[in-house]
Design an enzyme around this catalytic site. Sequence first.
Site, mmCIF file in Angstrom:
data_model
loop_
_atom_site.group_PDB
_atom_site.id
_atom_site.type_symbol
_atom_site.label_atom_id
_atom_site.label_comp_id
_atom_site.label_asym_id
_atom_site.label_seq_id
_atom_site.Cartn_x
_atom_site.Cartn_y
_atom_site.Cartn_z
ATOM 1 N N ASN A 32 0.825 -1.194 0.000
ATOM 2 C CA ASN A 32 0.000 0.000 0.000
ATOM 3 C C ASN A 32 0.861 1.246 0.000
ATOM 4 O OD1 ASN A 32 0.559 0.330 3.021
ATOM 5 N ND2 ASN A 32 -0.564 -1.616 2.967
ATOM 6 N N GLY B 97 -7.246 -4.928 1.197
ATOM 7 C CA GLY B 97 -7.606 -6.155 0.489
ATOM 8 C C GLY B 97 -8.236 -5.987 -0.885
ATOM 9 N N SER C 43 -5.080 -2.340 6.418
ATOM 10 C CA SER C 43 -4.856 -2.777 7.800
ATOM 11 C C SER C 43 -3.571 -2.186 8.376
ATOM 12 C CB SER C 43 -4.814 -4.307 7.867
ATOM 13 O OG SER C 43 -3.825 -4.804 7.008
ATOM 14 N N HIS D 149 4.499 0.702 1.622
ATOM 15 C CA HIS D 149 4.765 -0.584 2.280
ATOM 16 C C HIS D 149 4.569 -1.686 1.241
ATOM 17 C CE1 HIS D 149 4.763 -3.898 5.015
ATOM 18 N NE2 HIS D 149 3.480 -4.145 4.911
ATOM 19 N N HIS E 214 5.698 -6.081 0.298
ATOM 20 C CA HIS E 214 6.354 -7.331 0.696
ATOM 21 C C HIS E 214 7.246 -7.779 -0.469
ATOM 22 C CE1 HIS E 214 3.620 -8.766 4.220
ATOM 23 N NE2 HIS E 214 3.570 -7.455 4.119
ATOM 24 N N ASP F 130 24.606 5.513 -3.311
ATOM 25 C CA ASP F 130 23.972 6.639 -4.014
ATOM 26 C C ASP F 130 22.651 7.034 -3.346
ATOM 27 O OD1 ASP F 130 25.849 7.145 -5.967
ATOM 28 O OD2 ASP F 130 24.952 5.792 -7.444
ATOM 29 N N HIS G 78 8.786 -9.199 9.066
ATOM 30 C CA HIS G 78 7.686 -8.607 8.328
ATOM 31 C C HIS G 78 8.181 -8.210 6.928
ATOM 32 C CE1 HIS G 78 3.931 -5.783 8.627
ATOM 33 N NE2 HIS G 78 4.088 -6.290 7.440
ATOM 34 N N TYR H 80 24.946 15.364 -9.482
ATOM 35 C CA TYR H 80 24.174 14.325 -10.154
ATOM 36 C C TYR H 80 22.812 14.872 -10.534
ATOM 37 C CZ TYR H 80 21.815 10.006 -11.239
ATOM 38 O OH TYR H 80 21.119 9.037 -11.897
#
Lengths: 233, 233, 233, 233
Positions: free
Chosen positions: B30, B47, B76, B96, B98, B121, B172, B230
């Site tokens: 999310n 979900g 959640s 966030h 996974h 960097d 996690h 840069y």
Amino acid sequence: MSQYQELKEQCYAANMQLPQLGLVLFTFGNASVVDREKQVFAIKPSGVPYATLTAEDIVIVDFAGKPVEGQKRPSSDTKTHAVLYAHWEHIGGIVHTHSTYATAWAQAQLDIPILGTTHADHLTTDVPCAPPMSDQMIAGDYEHQTGWQIINEFQRRGFSPAEVEMVLLSNHAPFTWGATVEKAVYNSAVLEEVARMAYLSCTLRPDVPRLKDALIQKHYDRKHGVHSYYGQS
Amino acid sequence: MSQYQELKEQCYAANMQLPQLGLVLFTFGNASVVDREKQVFAIKPSGVPYATLTAEDIVIVDFAGKPVEGQKRPSSDTKTHAVLYAHWEHIGGIVHTHSTYATAWAQAQLDIPILGTTHADHLTTDVPCAPPMSDQMIAGDYEHQTGWQIINEFQRRGFSPAEVEMVLLSNHAPFTWGATVEKAVYNSAVLEEVARMAYLSCTLRPDVPRLKDALIQKHYDRKHGVHSYYGQS
Amino acid sequence: MSQYQELKEQCYAANMQLPQLGLVLFTFGNASVVDREKQVFAIKPSGVPYATLTAEDIVIVDFAGKPVEGQKRPSSDTKTHAVLYAHWEHIGGIVHTHSTYATAWAQAQLDIPILGTTHADHLTTDVPCAPPMSDQMIAGDYEHQTGWQIINEFQRRGFSPAEVEMVLLSNHAPFTWGATVEKAVYNSAVLEEVARMAYLSCTLRPDVPRLKDALIQKHYDRKHGVHSYYGQS
Amino acid sequence: MSQYQELKEQCYAANMQLPQLGLVLFTFGNASVVDREKQVFAIKPSGVPYATLTAEDIVIVDFAGKPVEGQKRPSSDTKTHAVLYAHWEHIGGIVHTHSTYATAWAQAQLDIPILGTTHADHLTTDVPCAPPMSDQMIAGDYEHQTGWQIINEFQRRGFSPAEVEMVLLSNHAPFTWGATVEKAVYNSAVLEEVARMAYLSCTLRPDVPRLKDALIQKHYDRKHGVHSYYGQS
């Protein structure tokens, strides 16, 4: 039109998801859907490539694994599906793949340890790996016995197929299931990702600890039970 | 039209980048965007698959994690985002995921060591891995405490969230942030690639040395500060 | 129209191949093309995403690394390219990437050992990994010194840049080159695949032996020299 | 129109499958098809990229490796194909790739152990890895000797090319074959997946046991022989 038309189409759609999710190569996999009222299930025919598969090719089979309708021979794994449907009355669909990482764990004859919340969001145990079958079971009605190997392993561990919706078969590959075949497909994709993450964590740190109990329970409760708060109610 | 329309669309666009960058499977992730004036943030609903997500589904939440607008339940992980926005006043977006390799490091409960200039960097420290939360924190207001676990770890290490825009949570997965949500999404993709390269280097040579200090500082200075050279000014 | 129009378009086309070959993430890479008569080279601007890059954005630079034409700042690696062009007079193009497996070897500070004919078809030595630069070189004109680190390492090993068209820089990433920029791009893709195969072989069998000399020489001769018989003459 | 038109088109189609299946990079591979009546085979020309390959480019060669028709030079591996066709009379097509995982095993000079049913569904032995060739063989007619290295290794092990349709060459890469070139292409893809799964199992558990004999035999019988029950009859 066949009385099983809807069942066949649902089965066809589920099977077609497997190559789209990267879970099968060539014909290495199959999905089935059960009709509990009619006591039959629909399953992919044996050895037919996904590219040419149609809903009409889907075979209808009874719980003894005997074809009821369809012009093709059903998947060679049909009897395994039949045993599971006959004995686990709540499941609605089953998926079998040889997805790469899950199969690598099955070949290694190892449970996939629960290492993180990606895993714990879906099951609160290690992914069980059923041991190799005895020579007697293999020499007998092999695919039928494969179903029993799964059921016996769950009984031995005290696992409920409603809580643990996946298993590895030693030297073979995974089976997953669920209340619907869509859930079974989802579980196959989740299992493959969980297997990949666990492979990486274990090769990075061989003594990686399992997830602590408090965290396992918490993530389980987020998705299940009366106090769940994941997803839309 | 909602006063939050623009915020919702920005949040929607950021969330849709996550599957395009290969960082999320199904609903595992999310992104959120804050509006500092209105003291709210927009976040993905819980979900909902990316394939069916629309800007209208995005939920508006205040810094206590309480929904302000939207028909769906928010992610959640909402309270974790809320704590970070409330305490780190300069950040504009949080992501966030996974993602596979970053999560593998989090499962292994290891910092990602700084091994090369791809890493340097973007940050001049190891990617910090916050330790597992205490059973008490988990049993309590878990997602709220997750935010505090991150903040406390940064305080313990003396890290600034303006300099280190990413963290792993043991067992996690990663969180990233930035002045904008676009930067937070970018950081999630960079983190995943840095995690993958470090995995490969560490499995190839377990005693691989960290980057020398002179090189860390040089690459940092190329992208930051008054003498940066840069990118386009 | 610019006298460098063709050079810019050739440089643009080469740069656009890098994301297509999966060799760069975001802006992590650059390709350049030299015009030996005009004593300039064309190079990607710094920090511009490939999705929005145009041929007009390409910058023309002289061998001292000074911009000659173009509205944007050239790549931060420009001085490294300049040193290589100035000292290696036969090379026509240079490519720098942070491709995943090659960079993992560079981070591990290891030469990529010659293990197979995929490697031997392209070079008859290990892929050299130049050691970390001294603090003094880093603190000085860093990118200029990076070019010298490469040149010095080739001199130390007695390598010819016409025979060995690739190098790893410890803790950094690979550079490749060739008679043309197209060959340099090709070499970057070959290097990444060779690095991936060697990673797999070395993690599978840590004591894997190097290729025997007779085979190295044979595969080299198939593609090079008067008796070559690979490709269309 | 050439009397070999159909053979060329079949060969072209097989070659074009190789990049689609992710088995070749650039020009690293080739497929051939034999015409047993005319005592010739069709093979990919040397060094021609798949993107520009046409059926007209395919070269017709006799069993001595001598070109019979075609404007281009045949693959540098042509003599290896020729030896195999001349001595193994039942095979209809041959494929050579440098696919990543199979090549990694070849570089490691290791047989791929039979660890699961994915493997056993296709062959009941380890995938044989022929040892490095002697310096004398390499210095001589190298590609011709490569064919003999394969044939001799099969004789030494007592393997039948009708049962074992794949081999690794130490330090080089795999060759596969079959009754048709389509089967040979299929075998190359299966080999790469089997090589990948075995790599993962072996790095996860170095002492992983080979598949038990009863299971090897059972999976073999499912696909072969009078009692086979896989696929559509």
